[in-house]
Design a protein around this motif. Structure first.
Motif, PDB file in Angstrom:
ATOM      1  N   LEU A 159       5.146  11.606   2.602  1.00 17.61           N
ATOM      2  CA  LEU A 159       5.063  12.460   3.779  1.00 17.61           C
ATOM      3  C   LEU A 159       4.973  13.920   3.355  1.00 17.61           C
ATOM      4  CD1 LEU A 159       7.456  12.161   6.871  1.00 17.61           C
ATOM      5  CD2 LEU A 159       6.678  14.344   5.995  1.00 17.61           C
ATOM      6  N   GLY A 160       3.828  14.532   3.599  1.00 21.81           N
ATOM      7  CA  GLY A 160       3.666  15.954   3.323  1.00 21.81           C
ATOM      8  C   GLY A 160       3.990  16.774   4.559  1.00 21.81           C
ATOM      9  N   TYR A 161       4.723  17.858   4.361  1.00 20.95           N
ATOM     10  CA  TYR A 161       5.055  18.748   5.476  1.00 20.95           C
ATOM     11  C   TYR A 161       5.023  20.178   4.962  1.00 20.95           C
ATOM     12  CZ  TYR A 161       9.611  19.510   3.354  1.00 20.95           C
ATOM     13  OH  TYR A 161      10.601  19.862   2.471  1.00 20.95           O
ATOM     14  N   VAL A 162       4.828  21.128   5.859  1.00 22.83           N
ATOM     15  CA  VAL A 162       4.675  22.512   5.405  1.00 22.83           C
ATOM     16  C   VAL A 162       5.912  23.369   5.648  1.00 22.83           C
ATOM     17  CG1 VAL A 162       3.655  23.440   7.542  1.00 22.83           C
ATOM     18  CG2 VAL A 162       3.051  24.465   5.338  1.00 22.83           C
TER      19      VAL A 162
ATOM     20  N   ALA B  95      10.379   0.509   4.655  1.00 20.17           N
ATOM     21  CA  ALA B  95       9.423   1.113   3.725  1.00 20.17           C
ATOM     22  C   ALA B  95      10.103   2.167   2.857  1.00 20.17           C
ATOM     23  CB  ALA B  95       8.267   1.736   4.495  1.00 20.17           C
ATOM     24  N   ARG B  96       9.496   2.441   1.742  1.00 22.46           N
ATOM     25  CA  ARG B  96       9.936   3.572   0.924  1.00 22.46           C
ATOM     26  C   ARG B  96       9.245   4.829   1.434  1.00 22.46           C
ATOM     27  NH1 ARG B  96       8.393   2.444  -4.970  1.00 22.46           N
ATOM     28  NH2 ARG B  96       6.525   1.650  -3.927  1.00 22.46           N
ATOM     29  N   CYS B  97       9.893   5.982   1.237  1.00 22.96           N
ATOM     30  CA  CYS B  97       9.302   7.235   1.702  1.00 22.96           C
ATOM     31  C   CYS B  97       9.781   8.376   0.831  1.00 22.96           C
ATOM     32  CB  CYS B  97       9.673   7.504   3.161  1.00 22.96           C
ATOM     33  SG  CYS B  97       8.871   8.972   3.863  1.00 22.96           S
ATOM     34  N   VAL B  98       8.873   9.255   0.484  1.00 26.72           N
ATOM     35  CA  VAL B  98       9.207  10.488  -0.210  1.00 26.72           C
ATOM     36  C   VAL B  98       8.624  11.640   0.590  1.00 26.72           C
ATOM     37  CG1 VAL B  98       7.148  10.346  -1.685  1.00 26.72           C
ATOM     38  CG2 VAL B  98       9.096  11.736  -2.404  1.00 26.72           C
ATOM     39  N   THR B  99       9.377  12.731   0.721  1.00 28.18           N
ATOM     40  CA  THR B  99       8.893  13.907   1.436  1.00 28.18           C
ATOM     41  C   THR B  99       8.579  15.008   0.439  1.00 28.18           C
ATOM     42  OG1 THR B  99      11.114  14.805   1.785  1.00 28.18           O
ATOM     43  CG2 THR B  99      10.241  13.341   3.485  1.00 28.18           C
ATOM     44  N   VAL B 100       7.478  15.706   0.687  1.00 22.45           N
ATOM     45  CA  VAL B 100       7.029  16.766  -0.223  1.00 22.45           C
ATOM     46  C   VAL B 100       6.578  17.961   0.603  1.00 22.45           C
ATOM     47  CG1 VAL B 100       5.466  17.381  -2.101  1.00 22.45           C
ATOM     48  CG2 VAL B 100       6.224  15.000  -1.854  1.00 22.45           C
ATOM     49  N   ARG B 101       7.164  19.114   0.342  1.00 21.32           N
ATOM     50  CA  ARG B 101       6.702  20.333   1.007  1.00 21.32           C
ATOM     51  C   ARG B 101       5.352  20.732   0.395  1.00 21.32           C
ATOM     52  NH1 ARG B 101       9.318  24.418   3.870  1.00 21.32           N
ATOM     53  NH2 ARG B 101      11.383  23.641   3.242  1.00 21.32           N
ATOM     54  N   VAL B 102       4.354  20.885   1.256  1.00 14.31           N
ATOM     55  CA  VAL B 102       3.011  21.151   0.747  1.00 14.31           C
ATOM     56  C   VAL B 102       2.208  21.966   1.751  1.00 14.31           C
ATOM     57  CG1 VAL B 102       2.259  18.890   1.625  1.00 14.31           C
ATOM     58  CG2 VAL B 102       0.842  20.075  -0.030  1.00 14.31           C
ATOM     59  N   ASP B 103       1.566  22.998   1.256  1.00 18.74           N
ATOM     60  CA  ASP B 103       0.549  23.715   2.021  1.00 18.74           C
ATOM     61  C   ASP B 103      -0.786  23.178   1.526  1.00 18.74           C
ATOM     62  OD1 ASP B 103      -1.340  25.455   3.077  1.00 18.74           O
ATOM     63  OD2 ASP B 103      -0.179  27.265   2.664  1.00 18.74           O
TER      64      ASP B 103
ATOM     65  N   VAL C 293      -4.118   9.883   4.774  1.00 16.60           N
ATOM     66  CA  VAL C 293      -4.385  10.312   6.143  1.00 16.60           C
ATOM     67  C   VAL C 293      -4.340  11.831   6.165  1.00 16.60           C
ATOM     68  CG1 VAL C 293      -3.697  10.204   8.564  1.00 16.60           C
ATOM     69  CG2 VAL C 293      -3.381   8.201   7.084  1.00 16.60           C
ATOM     70  N   ASN C 294      -5.503  12.448   6.332  1.00 12.45           N
ATOM     71  CA  ASN C 294      -5.612  13.907   6.389  1.00 12.45           C
ATOM     72  C   ASN C 294      -5.311  14.366   7.817  1.00 12.45           C
ATOM     73  OD1 ASN C 294      -6.426  15.018   3.785  1.00 12.45           O
ATOM     74  ND2 ASN C 294      -8.293  13.802   4.017  1.00 12.45           N
ATOM     75  N   ASN C 295      -4.030  14.604   8.080  1.00 11.17           N
ATOM     76  CA  ASN C 295      -3.604  14.958   9.431  1.00 11.17           C
ATOM     77  C   ASN C 295      -3.252  16.431   9.584  1.00 11.17           C
ATOM     78  OD1 ASN C 295      -2.340  14.370  12.202  1.00 11.17           O
ATOM     79  ND2 ASN C 295      -0.615  15.192  11.041  1.00 11.17           N
ATOM     80  N   ALA C 296      -2.856  17.105   8.509  1.00 12.42           N
ATOM     81  CA  ALA C 296      -2.421  18.500   8.620  1.00 12.42           C
ATOM     82  C   ALA C 296      -3.520  19.350   9.260  1.00 12.42           C
ATOM     83  CB  ALA C 296      -2.066  19.048   7.245  1.00 12.42           C
ATOM     84  N   GLY C 297      -3.130  20.136  10.257  1.00 16.27           N
ATOM     85  CA  GLY C 297      -4.112  20.981  10.932  1.00 16.27           C
ATOM     86  C   GLY C 297      -3.434  22.059  11.750  1.00 16.27           C
TER      87      GLY C 297
ATOM     88  N   PRO D  31       0.828  -1.203   0.000  1.00 14.64           N
ATOM     89  CA  PRO D  31       0.000   0.000   0.000  1.00 14.64           C
ATOM     90  C   PRO D  31       0.862   1.252   0.000  1.00 14.64           C
ATOM     91  CG  PRO D  31      -0.058  -1.084   2.145  1.00 14.64           C
ATOM     92  CD  PRO D  31       0.663  -2.002   1.221  1.00 14.64           C
ATOM     93  N   VAL D  32       0.365   2.284  -0.645  1.00 15.87           N
ATOM     94  CA  VAL D  32       1.038   3.586  -0.707  1.00 15.87           C
ATOM     95  C   VAL D  32       0.109   4.611  -0.068  1.00 15.87           C
ATOM     96  CG1 VAL D  32       1.929   5.415  -2.207  1.00 15.87           C
ATOM     97  CG2 VAL D  32       2.345   3.000  -2.785  1.00 15.87           C
ATOM     98  N   THR D  33       0.547   5.219   1.015  1.00 13.56           N
ATOM     99  CA  THR D  33      -0.311   6.118   1.773  1.00 13.56           C
ATOM    100  C   THR D  33       0.285   7.512   1.862  1.00 13.56           C
ATOM    101  OG1 THR D  33      -1.160   4.281   3.088  1.00 13.56           O
ATOM    102  CG2 THR D  33      -1.472   6.501   3.980  1.00 13.56           C
ATOM    103  N   VAL D  34      -0.518   8.500   1.546  1.00 14.01           N
ATOM    104  CA  VAL D  34      -0.157   9.912   1.698  1.00 14.01           C
ATOM    105  C   VAL D  34      -0.542  10.345   3.108  1.00 14.01           C
ATOM    106  CG1 VAL D  34      -0.659  12.275   0.944  1.00 14.01           C
ATOM    107  CG2 VAL D  34      -0.424  10.433  -0.751  1.00 14.01           C
ATOM    108  N   VAL D  35       0.404  10.938   3.818  1.00 14.96           N
ATOM    109  CA  VAL D  35       0.145  11.466   5.165  1.00 14.96           C
ATOM    110  C   VAL D  35       0.486  12.942   5.166  1.00 14.96           C
ATOM    111  CG1 VAL D  35       0.662  11.311   7.631  1.00 14.96           C
ATOM    112  CG2 VAL D  35       0.719   9.242   6.212  1.00 14.96           C
ATOM    113  N   THR D  36      -0.498  13.798   5.393  1.00 12.14           N
ATOM    114  CA  THR D  36      -0.216  15.233   5.462  1.00 12.14           C
ATOM    115  C   THR D  36       0.137  15.612   6.900  1.00 12.14           C
ATOM    116  OG1 THR D  36      -2.535  15.872   5.871  1.00 12.14           O
ATOM    117  CG2 THR D  36      -1.813  15.687   3.568  1.00 12.14           C
ATOM    118  N   GLY D  37       0.955  16.647   7.036  1.00  6.33           N
ATOM    119  CA  GLY D  37       1.410  17.029   8.374  1.00  6.33           C
ATOM    120  C   GLY D  37       2.201  15.926   9.024  1.00  6.33           C
ATOM    121  N   GLY D  38       3.064  15.275   8.256  1.00  2.00           N
ATOM    122  CA  GLY D  38       3.730  14.069   8.736  1.00  2.00           C
ATOM    123  C   GLY D  38       5.068  14.283   9.406  1.00  2.00           C
ATOM    124  N   SER D  39       5.487  15.525   9.606  1.00  2.00           N
ATOM    125  CA  SER D  39       6.827  15.763  10.130  1.00  2.00           C
ATOM    126  C   SER D  39       6.902  15.796  11.648  1.00  2.00           C
ATOM    127  CB  SER D  39       7.386  17.084   9.570  1.00  2.00           C
ATOM    128  OG  SER D  39       6.606  18.185  10.021  1.00  2.00           O
TER     129      SER D  39
END
Length: 246
Positions: free
Chosen positions: A32-35, A53-61, A86-90, A4-12
């Protein structure tokens, strides 16, 4: 089998970082999305990779549509078809009464907590419905039902909206094989409280929590991991409260 490939926002940091680590341990590759904090994001990414696991980080607002599109584009290009979100950014803004809260704070809280969740969910829905499967977990809050008077009623209002989104979207996407659920944490021991101006807030709240302590990020991540897993294959439209009884 394909991982499975999962996007997690606010993951830092905080709950998001714990979610990334737990999902990696459960066999997910992670986008992993981070702002803001690239160093923190890369540290979490190293932990994810150390778990195999594999992981990619992406700066995202997440309040910016173009950023959200880029997050999913990079995830799919680097890791493969996105199967989970996973909509975690808040954000909450400073603690205080609504009458004393600046308009720019209100707007930012609504933009990140609600619009950002909508934008990410929309992109995930487009990808997942086309493939006939997927899972979305939104991070809500116990504040959605408590209202949080004198602290952040604006934040509570956005999380109540996330609960409604979870319910409605679960019914909309269920026939397409996509499950949508939420986890509603209570007071959790993270640095979010310091960002609100009260670093000891979670511990000060402990006497009013039936379990008499704040939660740990890993306890929230465990609930997210279950909702993302095949063990929750018949669970959709649920808002799972993980709040120590409060």
């Amino acid at each position: 089998m394909t991982r499975p490939v999962t996007v997690v926002t606010g993951g830092s940091r905080g709950i998001g970082a714990a979610v990334c680590r737990r999902l990696a341990a459960d066999g997910h590759d992670v986008a992993l999305g981070y702002v803001r904090d690239a160093d923190a994001a890369e540290e979490v990414a190293r932990e994810v990779r150390a778990a195999g696991a594999r992981c990619v980080t992406v700066r995202v607002d997440t309040a910016e549509e173009a950023d959200v599109e880029r997050l999913f584009d990079v995830a799919e290009a680097e890791l493969g078809p996105v199967t989970g979100l996973v909509n975690n950014a808040g954000v909450s803004g400073p603690l205080g009464r609504l009458a004393d809260t600046d308009t720019d704070v209100l707007r930012r809280v609504v933009d990140v907590n609600l619009l950002g969740t909508l934008l990410c969910s929309r992109r995930a829905a487009r990808l997942m419905t086309a493939r006939g499967s997927g899972a979305i977990v939104n991070i809500s809050s116990g504040a959605a039902t408590l209202g949080s008077p004198g602290e952040y009623v604006h934040y509570a209002a956005t999380k109540a909206a996330v609960d409604t989104l979870t319910l409605g979207l679960s019914k909309e996407l269920g026939p397409d094989g996509v499950r949508v659920n939420a986890v509603a944490p209570g007071a959790v021991d993270t640095d979010m409280h310091a960002a609100m101006g009260d670093p000891e807030r979670a511990h000060r709240m402990a006497p009013g929590i039936p379990l008499r302590r704040p939660g740990q990020p890993e306890e929230i991540a465990a609930a997210v991991a279950w909702l993302m897993s095949p063990d929750a294959s018949y669970t959709t439209g649920a808002v799972l409260r993980v709040a120590g009884g409060r």
